[in-house]
Scaffold this motif. Structure first.
Motif, PDB file in Angstrom:
ATOM      1  N   MET A 237       0.737  -1.261  -0.250  1.00 22.35           N
ATOM      2  CA  MET A 237      -0.019   0.067   0.028  1.00 22.35           C
ATOM      3  C   MET A 237       0.829   1.265  -0.008  1.00 22.35           C
ATOM      4  N   LEU A 238       1.996   1.297   0.645  1.00 23.53           N
ATOM      5  CA  LEU A 238       2.969   2.354   0.758  1.00 23.53           C
ATOM      6  C   LEU A 238       3.662   2.612  -0.576  1.00 23.53           C
ATOM      7  N   PHE A 239       3.822   1.528  -1.442  1.00 23.83           N
ATOM      8  CA  PHE A 239       4.586   1.471  -2.614  1.00 23.83           C
ATOM      9  C   PHE A 239       3.206   2.104  -3.542  1.00 23.83           C
ATOM     10  N   PHE A 240       2.251   1.689  -3.737  1.00 28.65           N
ATOM     11  CA  PHE A 240       1.028   2.076  -4.596  1.00 28.65           C
ATOM     12  C   PHE A 240       0.619   3.583  -4.236  1.00 28.65           C
ATOM     13  N   SER A 241       0.433   3.915  -2.922  1.00 27.28           N
ATOM     14  CA  SER A 241       0.218   5.437  -2.607  1.00 27.28           C
ATOM     15  C   SER A 241       1.363   6.393  -3.058  1.00 27.28           C
ATOM     16  N   SER A 242       2.718   5.969  -3.103  1.00 26.71           N
ATOM     17  CA  SER A 242       3.743   6.836  -3.375  1.00 26.71           C
ATOM     18  C   SER A 242       4.016   6.759  -4.998  1.00 26.71           C
ATOM     19  N   THR A 243       3.388   5.861  -5.852  1.00 33.06           N
ATOM     20  CA  THR A 243       3.977   5.517  -6.960  1.00 33.06           C
ATOM     21  C   THR A 243       2.608   5.838  -8.143  1.00 33.06           C
ATOM     22  N   PHE A 244       1.644   5.356  -7.719  1.00 30.69           N
ATOM     23  CA  PHE A 244       0.453   5.535  -8.523  1.00 30.69           C
ATOM     24  C   PHE A 244      -0.458   6.315  -8.024  1.00 30.69           C
ATOM     25  N   GLU A 245      -1.677   6.973  -9.057  1.00 30.34           N
ATOM     26  CA  GLU A 245      -2.870   7.776  -8.377  1.00 30.34           C
ATOM     27  C   GLU A 245      -3.619   6.742  -7.676  1.00 30.34           C
ATOM     28  N   LEU A 246      -4.316   7.409  -6.752  1.00 28.73           N
ATOM     29  CA  LEU A 246      -5.387   6.536  -6.097  1.00 28.73           C
ATOM     30  C   LEU A 246      -6.232   5.950  -6.925  1.00 28.73           C
ATOM     31  N   SER A 247      -6.779   4.930  -6.777  1.00 37.04           N
ATOM     32  CA  SER A 247      -7.649   4.047  -7.521  1.00 37.04           C
ATOM     33  C   SER A 247      -8.217   2.932  -6.537  1.00 37.04           C
ATOM     34  N   THR A 248      -9.442   2.433  -7.002  1.00 40.57           N
ATOM     35  CA  THR A 248     -10.193   1.365  -6.301  1.00 40.57           C
ATOM     36  C   THR A 248      -8.992   0.152  -6.156  1.00 40.57           C
ATOM     37  N   MET A 249      -8.365  -0.157  -7.245  1.00 42.76           N
ATOM     38  CA  MET A 249      -7.297  -1.379  -7.188  1.00 42.76           C
ATOM     39  C   MET A 249      -6.138  -1.196  -6.289  1.00 42.76           C
ATOM     40  N   THR A 250      -5.624   0.050  -6.235  1.00 45.15           N
ATOM     41  CA  THR A 250      -4.465   0.436  -5.459  1.00 45.15           C
ATOM     42  C   THR A 250      -4.994   0.304  -3.962  1.00 45.15           C
ATOM     43  N   VAL A 251      -6.104   0.329  -4.054  1.00 44.02           N
ATOM     44  CA  VAL A 251      -6.591   0.352  -2.287  1.00 44.02           C
ATOM     45  C   VAL A 251      -6.791  -1.140  -1.966  1.00 44.02           C
ATOM     46  N   LEU A 252      -7.510  -1.926  -3.066  1.00 46.83           N
ATOM     47  CA  LEU A 252      -8.044  -3.306  -2.860  1.00 46.83           C
ATOM     48  C   LEU A 252      -7.153  -4.225  -2.720  1.00 46.83           C
ATOM     49  N   ILE A 253      -6.111  -4.251  -3.907  1.00 47.66           N
ATOM     50  CA  ILE A 253      -4.976  -5.255  -4.022  1.00 47.66           C
ATOM     51  C   ILE A 253      -4.481  -5.499  -2.557  1.00 47.66           C
ATOM     52  N   PRO A 254      -3.687  -4.324  -2.007  1.00 45.55           N
ATOM     53  CA  PRO A 254      -3.117  -4.551  -0.593  1.00 45.55           C
ATOM     54  C   PRO A 254      -4.070  -4.990   0.476  1.00 45.55           C
ATOM     55  N   MET A 255      -5.403  -4.584   0.524  1.00 44.74           N
ATOM     56  CA  MET A 255      -6.241  -5.103   1.356  1.00 44.74           C
ATOM     57  C   MET A 255      -6.682  -6.349   1.456  1.00 44.74           C
TER      58      MET A 255
END
Length: 402
Positions: A297-315
């Motif tokens: 989640m740290l990687f996604f939040s710093s690399t990609f724009e916020l999206s449904t999948m960038t939240v759901l995949i880590p969860m």
């Protein structure tokens, strides 16, 4: 022939017990989340603000916490059956009162009555301890944790359907039907025996005795940390999905439904591992997955724009870790005091409510970047739980050597 009848009778009894426990798990989370889509309708009905309706959710959680503190130890003395049936009667009376309330204050009063009755759901852990043994008990706890996550995830969608069909009383009507089912099964299935080896011990002394055991508290803290990671996401998910990503209520419900599907996958993995790995290894693996979800989640939040999948995949990774470590940590904690299963369940569940509430409240305070805050929380919490598990294992090894 008699042995076959006895075996069939035992299997039927166990199936009925599982239905009872699953319904109790559903009703334990149902009154909180299913009402969320009805906030605007409730606010209009009682001519109040939605924030005031939200207060009823907090009040409900407080009522359950206070009620279960008393119900658990009492069940060790007077038995589970009578308290479970009494709790169902009280909760049904409270839900019925909510439906017929015409003033907001009466709605709050009956909501509190419903919560006090729902405190009896803490007995689900005690009933598992009473009615099942060994691997079967561990497998059932995995199933209960999995079901809990699924029910939490589908409740908002179910609440939307009930709101459209029956307006805001719909969720209370369904609760009453399910509660009557629990009452009926409990009446015919359960025996009112108790196994407390300290019958003259008062409630305060019972709590003092179980909470003075470091292994008991440690295992419940691990279970509470795993729950807090899941609960924090549920609490903060409207802020991420509806406020930041501008999803509709229906789209938000579908996102949580996908998250609930991850609980099924996590439960399957947990059931497989339970037969192949030692308990302490299962705990380490589950917490390691929660740690990895924080990194992801740290990687996604710093690399990609916020999206449904960038939240759901880590969860989804976090959920898998939660369904692996939380059931076995709960089982290890409950095994410390099998003769005081009611007190042990109440103490542990209260700890889970408190820790989950505090951590989710702290995370919710970060409105700028909730995803980053959630990621850091996962990393810190899983690290703390791994250290705690290591200390428990070392202590138990020293006790065995001694």
């Amino acid at each position: 022939m008699n042995k076959t009848r006895t075996a069939n009778g035992n299997k039927k009894r166990q199936r009925s017990a599982i239905v009872l426990l699953m319904t109790m798990v559903l009703l334990g989370v149902f009154p909180l989340d299913v009402l969320l889509p009805s906030f605007p309708a409730l606010a209009e009905h009682f001519q109040n603000k939605p924030s005031a309706i939200a207060f009823s959710i907090s009040l409900f959680a407080i009522g359950i916490s206070l009620s279960q503190l008393l119900i658990g130890p009492l069940s060790d003395i007077v038995g589970r059956k009578g308290l479970l049936i009494s709790g169902m009667v009280v909760s049904i009376a409270g839900a019925t009162g909510c439906v017929f309330s015409t003033e907001y204050m009466w709605f709050l009063i009956f909501r509190m009555v419903q919560a006090i009755g729902c405190g009896c759901f803490v007995l689900s852990q005690a009933l598992v301890q009473d009615m099942f043994e060994g691997k079967e008990r561990d497998q059932l706890r995995i199933l209960m944790i999995t079901a809990s996550g699924i029910f939490i995830s589908i409740s908002p969608l179910l609440g939307s359907v009930l709101q459209q069909l029956f307006d805001w009383p719909g969720s209370f009507f369904l609760f009453i039907v399910l509660a009557l089912g629990v009452l009926s099964i409990a009446y015919f299935l359960l025996d009112n025996h108790h196994v407390n080896s300290h019958p003259k011990e008062d409630i305060f002394c019972a709590y003092q005795r179980v909470l003075s055991n470091r292994s008991f508290v440690g295992y419940w803290l691990i279970a509470a940390i795993a729950f807090a990671c899941h609960f924090s996401f549920i609490v903060i998910s409207p802020l991420i999905f509806m406020d930041q990503l501008q999803l509709s209520t229906y789209e938000f419900s579908l996102a949580l439904l996908l998250y609930g599907a991850a609980y099924i996958a996590g439960g399957i993995v947990a059931r497989i591992l339970a037969n192949r790995l030692a308990p302490k290894v299962q705990i380490v693996l589950g917490l390691a997955l929660i740690f990895c979800s924080g990194l992801l989640m740290l990687f996604f939040s710093s690399t990609f724009e916020l999206s449904t999948m960038t939240v759901l995949i880590p969860m989804i990774v976090c959920t898998t870790g939660t369904t692996i470590c939380r059931p076995i940590a709960t089982s290890k904690a409950m095994d410390v005091f099998p003769e005081n299963a009611g007190t042990a369940a109440s103490a542990g569940n209260t700890l889970i409510f408190i820790l989950g509430g505090l951590i989710s409240a702290l995370i919710n305070m970060s409105t700028d970047n909730p995803q980053m805050t959630l990621a850091l929380a996962f990393l810190l919490l899983s690290t703390a739980a791994l250290v705690l598990n290591s200390l428990i294992s070392r202590r138990l090894e020293l006790l065995n050597v001694g």
